[in-house]
Structures are given as structure tokens and as C-alpha cells.
Scaffold this active site. Structure first.
Site, short mmCIF file in Angstrom:
data_model
loop_
_atom_site.label_atom_id
_atom_site.label_comp_id
_atom_site.label_asym_id
_atom_site.label_seq_id
_atom_site.Cartn_x
_atom_site.Cartn_y
_atom_site.Cartn_z
CB ALA A 51 58.45 0.41 24.03
CG ASP A 238 55.30 3.30 25.44
OD1 ASP A 238 55.22 2.58 24.45
OD2 ASP A 238 54.57 3.15 26.43
CG ASN A 247 53.76 2.69 30.38
OD1 ASN A 247 54.17 2.08 29.40
ND2 ASN A 247 52.98 2.11 31.27
CE LYS A 248 48.71 2.53 25.68
NZ LYS A 248 48.51 3.29 24.41
O1 MRU Z 1 49.82 1.72 22.63
P1 MRU Z 1 50.63 0.53 23.04
O2 MRU Z 1 49.83 -0.69 23.29
O3 MRU Z 1 51.79 0.30 22.09
O4 MRU Z 1 51.28 0.98 24.43
C1 MRU Z 1 52.16 0.09 25.06
C2 MRU Z 1 52.59 0.53 26.40
O5 MRU Z 1 52.31 1.63 26.84
C3 MRU Z 1 53.49 -0.40 27.17
O6 MRU Z 1 53.28 -0.27 28.53
C4 MRU Z 1 54.96 -0.04 26.86
O7 MRU Z 1 55.18 -0.01 25.48
C5 MRU Z 1 55.91 -0.97 27.50
S1 MRU Z 1 55.95 -2.52 26.69
C6 MRU Z 1 57.16 -3.46 27.37
#
Ligand code: MRU
Length: 346
Positions: A51, A238, A247-248
Site C-alpha cells: 500500500a 491496504d 489486507n492480503k
Molecule cells: O498484492 P500486494 O502484494 O500489493 O499486497 C500487499 C499487502 O497486502 C500488504 O500487506 C499491505 O499492502 C501492507 S504493506 C505495508
């Protein structure tokens, strides 16, 4: 700790440079994005991801667009800039930081009265978005480090580290700050199917800094909690809406398991990740391509014709979250949205 230049602006060639995260850990390659199209591709292919790093990419994308639009007429230039900004905003839907970074630079652009002035303003604002992100992560890291026990094992998911930000990281920023302050912290990284951000990226950056790291299949997290091998779960975010943390994909099941085993579940996120005006239902959860699930290391793993579902993110109710570690302290539910909105405007 060895600094990582996740994303930067190169003045010599007026382009965005980033580490191609799809190559790690096997290869370290820098990508030069000299056009908005190339930057959008980098965002969608996850060459740059996470993010806060997407916030910086969106911000730098606007500065890049302002340099690649050649209209001399200010009105035409401004119209085209707005179109490019919208394309950047839509490159990925779930992490709010992307549109936040674009909007922050576009707000600054709106104060410019000529093409030259807008070019200057967009770049200086994009660079301060990047600097602010780095500073924020260090402050947030200190806030989080203070609440960690002297010795602990933290389970994390995906990559919320230096590679997901300008540097330092959010969840992994907390780990780094704690280690720097002398605490004995070990990390268990869930591999994070299907794109393995935990196995590839979290493990790469923590090993590089000499921080104890073990990778597990996502499916073993509950068992490790049951065995008493996890003291705390700590993930990034996110988007934080009034009711959930996006989040992921996989984060939600860790939160449920943590609650069942009475293990605190923390989120680390800067205020730029908070979205005060939306709830879970208003947010589009990115769905990604079939090939990410239906093959592994180039080998087909799902029979042709069998559908797959590939949500990139999930939503964890705030009731399962012990606290959200931010640069303004640890926020706990019910969140004080007046305070958050006020701080976001500063
Ligand atoms: O699909 P991605 O790799 O962009 O997903 C990222 C995540 O879900 C992270 O945990 C989130 O962005 C936090 S990053 C500080």
C-alpha cells in the site's frame, strides 16, 4: 540495517525507478518507468506493490505524466493530466494509498497556473510523499516497538516491509525498530499464496538485515498458534474502513485463529491507509488472474476448465483487531474517526 530503494525518482532521466519485486529473491533488477503506461504495468504486475509504495508510485506517476504531456496550452495540458491521474488511480482498486498519493499530488497541481509550474509542483509534492512515507514508517516503527515484549515471536502475512513502502516498512518497520532497540524478535512469515510475498520478499529483506526469519506454508499458521509458537500476529493493511481492515488474502483467517488462541492480532498502518468515508461494502476487492492459482513454477496445477477464485485481499472486522499501530499511536476500536480525519488533513 541495509536500506532498500524500493521506489525513487531519477532526475537525470526524469523517470521512476523501482526494484522489480517479481524477480526476488532470485534476481535483483531495477526497472525504469519512463511512461505512465509502463508504471501502470509495473503496478498491475506487482513489480511495485504494497500500500504505501503504491501511494508513492501514484504520486510519482502524476509527476511523470506532467513531464510526458507535451501540450503547451494549459487547459489541454490540465485535461490530459486529469485523465492520466484517473488511469493511475484505477491501476489497482483495493489499497487506498494509490488514489491517496495521486490525489495529494493532483491537489497541489491544482494550485499551479502554468504548465511549467504544474510540472515543478507535481514533482516536489511527489518527493515529499516519498519522504513523508519514510519518516512515518520510522515513527510508526518506534510506536510499535514500544508495545512488543522484550522477547517474542511474531507471525506475519504477505510483505509489509521496506519493499512495500519507501523504506523501513510498517509491520516489518515495527520489527526493525524493536530489534534496533535491543529486543529479541523472531519472525514467522506465512508464504502467502499464490504470489508468495511472504516467502520471497519478507524472508529476503529480513535475512538481509540479519533478523531471525522462518517461512511456513499459510496452512500451518493455526497449528503453530496451537503449539504456543506464536506470541503475536502483526500484519500491514491496504485500507482501513470504518468497520474492517483490508489486507492480503489470508489475513482474516489468521485473525480468527489468533482470537481463538488468545493471541493478540495487531495491524500496522500509516494514517494514509485509513479511509474514513467507506465501509467494507464500498470497496472493490481485486480479483486477479487464473494463472496465479492454476499453475506453480510454470507447471499446471488445476485441470483446464476448472474455475478458480483469486481474490487478492480479504477484510478483517475491527472487533478482531487488538490495535492499529500508526504514527500517531496505537488506535483501538471503536476508532475515533474525528481524530483520524483531523490528523489526515494536517
Ligand atoms: O498484492 P500486494 O502484494 O500489493 O499486497 C500487499 C499487502 O497486502 C500488504 O500487506 C499491505 O499492502 C501492507 S504493506 C505495508
Amino acid at each position: 540495517m541495509k536500506p532498500v530503494e524500493t521506489i525513487s525518482w531519477d532526475d537525470t532521466d526524469q523517470a521512476v525507478h523501482l526494484i522489480d519485486q517479481t524477480r526476488l529473491p532470485g534476481g535483483y533488477r531495477n526497472v525504469r518507468c519512463a511512461s505512465v503506461d509502463r508504471l501502470i504495468r509495473a503496478i498491475q504486475r506487482l513489480e511495485v506493490r504494497g500500500a504505501p509504495a503504491l501511494g508513492v508510485a501514484g504520486a510519482m506517476g502524476v509527476a511523470l505524466a506532467a513531464r510526458r504531456i507535451h501540450d503547451k496550452d494549459f487547459l489541454q495540458f490540465s485535461e490530459k493530466l486529469a485523465i492520466e491521474a484517473e488511469r493511475l488511480r484505477r491501476a489497482r482498486p483495493t489499497a487506498v494509498n494509490l488514489s491517496w498519493g495521486v490525489d495529494r499530488v493532483m491537489a497541489r497541481a491544482a494550485t499551479g497556473l502554468s504548465v511549467k509550474e504544474v510540472r515543478d509542483l507535481t514533482l516536489s509534492e511527489a518527493l515529499s510523499v516519498a519522504d513523508d512515507d519514510a519518516r512515518t514508517c520510522h515513527i510508526l516503527g518506534g510506536v510499535g516497538a514500544a508495545i512488543l515484549p522484550e522477547k517474542c515471536t511474531i507471525l506475519t502475512h504477505c510483505n509489509a516491509g521496506a519493499l512495500a513502502c519507501r523504506e523501513w516498512g510498517t509491520a516489518l518497520g515495527v520489527v526493525r525498530s524493536a530489534v534496533e532497540s535491543g529486543k529479541e524478535v523472531r519472525v514467522i512469515a506465512c508464504e502467502t499464496r499464490p504470489l508468495l510475498q511472504g516467502a520471497r520478499l519478507t524472508a529476503w529483506e529480513l535475512q538481509r538485515d540479519g533478523i531471525g526469519i522462518t517461512v511456513i506454508p499459510d496452512s500451518s499458521a493455526a497449528y503453530l498458534m496451537r503449539q504456543g509458537m506464536v506470541d503475536l500476529v502483526l500484519v500491514g493493511a491496504d485500507r482501513v474502513t470504518s468497520d474492517v481492515v483490508f489486507n492480503k488474502i489470508g489475513t482474516y483467517m489468521h485473525a480468527i485463529c489468533a482470537r481463538h488462541h488468545k493471541i493478540p492480532f495487531y495491524v500496522a498502518a500509516p494514517l494514509s491507509t485509513f479511509d474514513p468515508v467507506r465501509t467494507e461494502d464500498d470497496v472493490e476487492v481485486e480479483q486477479r488472474g487464473r494463472e496465479e492459482v492454476a499453475s506453480f513454477a510454470g507447471v499446471e496445477t488445476v485441470p483446464p476448465g476448472v474455475p478458480v477464485l483469486n481474490y487478492g485481499f480479504d477484510a478483517t472486522p475491527l472487533s478482531l483487531v487488538e490495535g492499529i499501530i500508526t504514527e500517531k499511536g496505537v488506535l483501538r476500536a471503536p476508532l475515533d474517526w474525528d481524530f483520524i480525519s483531523r490528523e489526515q488533513k494536517k
